[in-house]
Design a protein around this motif. Structure first.
Motif: not given
Length: 138
Positions: A66-76, A78-82
């Protein structure tokens, strides 16, 4: 007249050949992002966890993947916001509570973790919300 007919047949053959070329386009397969795959895995693990909780069983140990939530590549990307980072931290924190809960607080902590998923998905990627709500224990 015969020449005209032959010319029309040749022209129609030319155009019909071009239509054939358009039909032979290459299919592009959808490739799921790392984050989408992780969230699908988390959904299925949580579905199993819900069943265990309903049977009165205490969960084993927090799934480190579950900790991969911080590093997994997102579909978009730009969704990895604060905001996403805050929600993902909250989700991890809530899921860790589930795995350290007593039987009395297990359902509450599990629902709290599921609600943190719903809260995040209300800001971005709202499609899975109905599916996630099915995880809630009533």
């Amino acid at each position: 007249m015969r020449r005209l007919l032959i010319i029309l047949i040749l022209i129609s053959l030319l155009f019909s050949c071009k239509k054939e070329e358009k039909k032979n386009t290459e299919l592009i397969m959808y490739k799921q992002s790392e984050m989408a795959a992780l969230m699908n895995t988390m959904y299925h693990v949580n579905l199993d966890l819900k069943e265990k909780i309903l049977k009165g069983q205490i969960p084993d140990s927090f799934p480190e993947r579950y900790l991969k939530i911080h590093t997994a590549t997102l579909t978009d990307s730009t969704d990895r916001t604060s905001s996403f980072k805050q929600f993902s931290n909250l989700y991890i924190q809530n899921m860790k509570k589930v795995y350290t809960s007593s039987k009395d607080s297990l359902t509450t902590n599990f629902n709290q973790a599921v609600n943190s998923c719903i809260a995040c998905h209300q800001t971005t990627c709202t499609g899975p919300i109905p599916r996630i709500k099915k995880l809630l224990i009533k």
